[in-house]
Design a protein around this motif. Structure first.
Motif, PDB file in Angstrom:
ATOM      1  N   PHE A  42       0.826  -1.209   0.000  1.00  9.37           N
ATOM      2  CA  PHE A  42       0.000   0.000   0.000  1.00  9.37           C
ATOM      3  C   PHE A  42       0.863   1.263   0.000  1.00  9.37           C
ATOM      4  N   VAL A  43       1.908   1.271   0.828  1.00 13.33           N
ATOM      5  CA  VAL A  43       2.775   2.452   0.913  1.00 13.33           C
ATOM      6  C   VAL A  43       3.424   2.751  -0.429  1.00 13.33           C
ATOM      7  N   ARG A  44       3.924   1.726  -1.070  1.00 12.42           N
ATOM      8  CA  ARG A  44       4.602   1.943  -2.348  1.00 12.42           C
ATOM      9  C   ARG A  44       3.610   2.348  -3.435  1.00 12.42           C
ATOM     10  N   ALA A  45       2.430   1.740  -3.416  1.00 10.36           N
ATOM     11  CA  ALA A  45       1.420   2.116  -4.399  1.00 10.36           C
ATOM     12  C   ALA A  45       0.952   3.551  -4.173  1.00 10.36           C
ATOM     13  N   ALA A  46       0.711   3.921  -2.910  1.00 11.65           N
ATOM     14  CA  ALA A  46       0.274   5.292  -2.615  1.00 11.65           C
ATOM     15  C   ALA A  46       1.349   6.296  -2.969  1.00 11.65           C
ATOM     16  N   ARG A  47       2.610   5.954  -2.690  1.00 13.31           N
ATOM     17  CA  ARG A  47       3.692   6.872  -3.044  1.00 13.31           C
ATOM     18  C   ARG A  47       3.751   7.087  -4.554  1.00 13.31           C
ATOM     19  N   GLU A  48       3.543   6.004  -5.324  1.00 11.53           N
ATOM     20  CA  GLU A  48       3.563   6.147  -6.777  1.00 11.53           C
ATOM     21  C   GLU A  48       2.386   6.986  -7.272  1.00 11.53           C
ATOM     22  N   LEU A  49       1.193   6.775  -6.691  1.00 13.61           N
ATOM     23  CA  LEU A  49       0.026   7.555  -7.108  1.00 13.61           C
ATOM     24  C   LEU A  49       0.211   9.032  -6.793  1.00 13.61           C
ATOM     25  N   LEU A  50       0.728   9.350  -5.605  1.00 20.92           N
ATOM     26  CA  LEU A  50       0.948  10.758  -5.254  1.00 20.92           C
ATOM     27  C   LEU A  50       2.069  11.363  -6.090  1.00 20.92           C
ATOM     28  N   ALA A  51       3.062  10.526  -6.446  1.00 15.10           N
ATOM     29  CA  ALA A  51       4.113  11.036  -7.337  1.00 15.10           C
ATOM     30  C   ALA A  51       3.537  11.353  -8.710  1.00 15.10           C
ATOM     31  N   ASN A  52       2.593  10.545  -9.183  1.00 13.49           N
ATOM     32  CA  ASN A  52       1.947  10.827 -10.465  1.00 13.49           C
ATOM     33  C   ASN A  52       1.123  12.111 -10.393  1.00 13.49           C
ATOM     34  N   VAL A  53       0.473  12.320  -9.248  1.00 14.99           N
ATOM     35  CA  VAL A  53      -0.272  13.572  -9.076  1.00 14.99           C
ATOM     36  C   VAL A  53       0.670  14.756  -9.206  1.00 14.99           C
ATOM     37  N   GLU A  54       1.829  14.644  -8.559  1.00 10.84           N
ATOM     38  CA  GLU A  54       2.811  15.733  -8.598  1.00 10.84           C
ATOM     39  C   GLU A  54       3.373  15.947  -9.997  1.00 10.84           C
ATOM     40  N   ARG A  55       3.668  14.847 -10.710  1.00 15.81           N
ATOM     41  CA  ARG A  55       4.346  14.982 -12.001  1.00 15.81           C
ATOM     42  C   ARG A  55       3.393  15.315 -13.143  1.00 15.81           C
ATOM     43  N   HIS A  56       2.201  14.707 -13.111  1.00 13.31           N
ATOM     44  CA  HIS A  56       1.371  14.748 -14.314  1.00 13.31           C
ATOM     45  C   HIS A  56       0.015  15.423 -14.150  1.00 13.31           C
ATOM     46  N   ALA A  57      -0.539  15.410 -12.926  1.00 13.60           N
ATOM     47  CA  ALA A  57      -1.938  15.808 -12.802  1.00 13.60           C
ATOM     48  C   ALA A  57      -2.145  17.305 -12.841  1.00 13.60           C
ATOM     49  N   GLY A  58      -1.139  18.080 -12.380  1.00 13.79           N
ATOM     50  CA  GLY A  58      -1.341  19.526 -12.273  1.00 13.79           C
ATOM     51  C   GLY A  58      -2.419  19.869 -11.267  1.00 13.79           C
ATOM     52  N   ALA A  59      -2.524  19.060 -10.206  1.00 10.47           N
ATOM     53  CA  ALA A  59      -3.597  19.244  -9.229  1.00 10.47           C
ATOM     54  C   ALA A  59      -3.173  20.209  -8.141  1.00 10.47           C
ATOM     55  N   ALA A  60      -4.150  20.946  -7.620  1.00  9.01           N
ATOM     56  CA  ALA A  60      -3.883  21.857  -6.499  1.00  9.01           C
ATOM     57  C   ALA A  60      -3.859  21.100  -5.183  1.00  9.01           C
ATOM     58  N   THR A  61      -4.715  20.111  -5.054  1.00 11.06           N
ATOM     59  CA  THR A  61      -4.783  19.322  -3.829  1.00 11.06           C
ATOM     60  C   THR A  61      -5.076  17.866  -4.174  1.00 11.06           C
ATOM     61  N   ARG A  80       0.448   0.187 -13.874  1.00 14.27           N
ATOM     62  CA  ARG A  80       0.315  -1.266 -13.991  1.00 14.27           C
ATOM     63  C   ARG A  80       1.233  -2.005 -13.011  1.00 14.27           C
ATOM     64  N   GLY A  81       2.512  -1.672 -13.036  1.00 13.05           N
ATOM     65  CA  GLY A  81       3.458  -2.419 -12.218  1.00 13.05           C
ATOM     66  C   GLY A  81       3.510  -1.961 -10.780  1.00 13.05           C
ATOM     67  N   SER A  82       3.533  -0.634 -10.557  1.00  9.77           N
ATOM     68  CA  SER A  82       3.740  -0.118  -9.213  1.00  9.77           C
ATOM     69  C   SER A  82       2.458  -0.050  -8.396  1.00  9.77           C
ATOM     70  N   VAL A  83       1.311  -0.117  -9.056  1.00 10.37           N
ATOM     71  CA  VAL A  83       0.048  -0.003  -8.318  1.00 10.37           C
ATOM     72  C   VAL A  83      -0.782  -1.279  -8.478  1.00 10.37           C
ATOM     73  N   VAL A  84      -1.269  -1.552  -9.695  1.00  8.21           N
ATOM     74  CA  VAL A  84      -2.212  -2.649  -9.896  1.00  8.21           C
ATOM     75  C   VAL A  84      -1.563  -4.000  -9.577  1.00  8.21           C
ATOM     76  N   GLN A  85      -0.449  -4.314 -10.229  1.00  6.96           N
ATOM     77  CA  GLN A  85       0.188  -5.617 -10.012  1.00  6.96           C
ATOM     78  C   GLN A  85       0.728  -5.754  -8.591  1.00  6.96           C
ATOM     79  N   ARG A  86       1.180  -4.650  -8.020  1.00  6.68           N
ATOM     80  CA  ARG A  86       1.720  -4.706  -6.659  1.00  6.68           C
ATOM     81  C   ARG A  86       0.622  -5.080  -5.658  1.00  6.68           C
ATOM     82  N   LEU A  87      -0.534  -4.432  -5.763  1.00  4.94           N
ATOM     83  CA  LEU A  87      -1.635  -4.776  -4.850  1.00  4.94           C
ATOM     84  C   LEU A  87      -2.129  -6.189  -5.104  1.00  4.94           C
ATOM     85  N   ARG A  88      -2.170  -6.587  -6.364  1.00  4.27           N
ATOM     86  CA  ARG A  88      -2.629  -7.942  -6.692  1.00  4.27           C
ATOM     87  C   ARG A  88      -1.682  -8.981  -6.097  1.00  4.27           C
TER      88      ARG A  88
END
Length: 345
Positions: free
Chosen positions: A256-275, A311-319
């Motif tokens: 979970f920690v690694r998947a969440a870190r990857e998702l938040l890193a994607n938010v930072e790099r690609h999403a352009g989100a404020a929060t 795929r690898g850092s989130v979906v397959q990792r949780l699976r």
């Protein structure tokens, strides 16, 4: 050895049943024999057989000599007058001996009994008295060899299953390691390549070393809410956290920690989100983690196949940890990721 288990069980069962079968058989045969003779001698011999049959049921160590003496007594006392009674008791004894003792024991005993029988009633009994125990021994050997063959085939199948499990586990570990490299070293190299702050790059590299060192060393129980709160605190994007106390195995928490870190890193790099928003809650006896952002979103099918982030850092990792991950996104609607893990019953 494991591959002889069925053979051992079969031989033990045949040996255990041989005595009771012999005892019941000779008693029943002698009952009809006593009726056919219809004399005090016949009933006395029946009583003798019934008493000696106790050894077949309760005293297997002395059942062979007792059976030998029983047949000799019937042969000597009845002689040719015993007819089918003596012959049937003889063949029943010889057949069940083949199931209970090895040839080095049964062959000398059989030869001795046949000699007594020929001396008392003549050679006419030899054909049946020899043929039936020989057939019983052949059947015994065929069953033994068949059971051994089944054991060998089962052991080979078990070895193939173990080898397949090893291959699957090795593939899972390789995928996990690739995902871990993507989350750690690859991200750090990308930071350095884009002129990141040297101190920040060094700090990130140290964290990467810790993560790589702790790989495959996850044991115990971890509060998933506290662990993901720490992950959100390290994010460059402001994250609103709502976390319950959710104890999970350390290996699951690490996924979970690694998947969440990857998702938040994607938010930072690609999403352009404020929060972003992270919630951790119980779902039955398991855990549910939801990460949302208000960024630009994307089309899932447009993500190139070589991109391993989701795929690898989130979906397959949780699976691989026994859970699941579902990512929902669309242009202009942000992204929502639901990470679940059902506890084992």
């Amino acid at each position: 050895m494991p591959h002889v288990l069925l053979e051992v069980r079969l031989l033990a069962t045949m040996s255990r049943l041989a005595g009771p079968i012999r005892g019941a058989g000779v008693v029943l045969i002698s009952l009809f024999g006593a009726f056919s003779v219809s004399s005090p001698l016949g009933w006395a011999l029946f009583a003798f057989v019934a008493v000696t049959s106790v050894a077949d049921f309760r005293l297997p160590r002395v059942a062979l000599p007792v059976g030998f003496v029983r047949v000799v007594v019937l042969s000597v006392v009845l002689g040719g007058a015993g007819g089918q009674w003596v012959l049937t008791v003889l063949t029943t004894t010889l057949i069940t001996w083949q199931w209970q003792w090895p040839p080095r024991v049964t062959v000398p005993a059989t030869v001795a009994l046949l000699a007594v029988q020929v001396a008392t009633t003549g050679p006419g009994v030899l054909v049946r008295a020899v043929l039936e125990p020989v057939l019983a021994r052949v059947a015994h050997e065929l069953l033994r060899r068949s059971s051994r063959r089944v054991d060998v085939l089962r052991e080979r199948a078990a070895e193939q299953n173990r080898a397949a499990a090893v291959v699957l586990d090795r593939g899972r570990r390789e995928r996990e390691y690739l995902a871990l490299l993507h989350d750690t070293a690859a991200a750090t190299f990308l930071m350095a390549a884009h002129g990141g702050d040297p101190q920040a790059v060094a700090a990130q590299a140290r964290r990467d070393l810790v993560l790589l060192a702790e790989r495959d060393n996850a044991q115990g129980t971890v509060d998933l809410g506290a662990a993901l709160t720490a992950v959100a605190r390290d994010s460059e994007v402001p994250v609103r956290v709502s976390a319950e106390v959710v104890p999970v195995p350390a290996g699951v928490a690490l996924a979970f920690v690694r998947a969440a870190r990857e998702l938040l890193a994607n938010v930072e790099r690609h999403a352009g989100a404020a929060t972003a928003e992270l919630t951790v809650s119980r779902e039955g006896r398991g855990a549910l983690v939801v990460i949302r952002d208000d960024g630009r979103g994307f089309v899932l099918d447009d993500v190139p196949g070589h991109r391993r982030g989701l795929r690898g850092s989130v979906v397959q990792r949780l699976r691989a940890a026994g859970g699941s991950a579902v990512v929902d996104s669309a242009p202009g609607r942000g992204t929502t990721a639901r990470l679940g893990w059902p506890a084992d019953d």
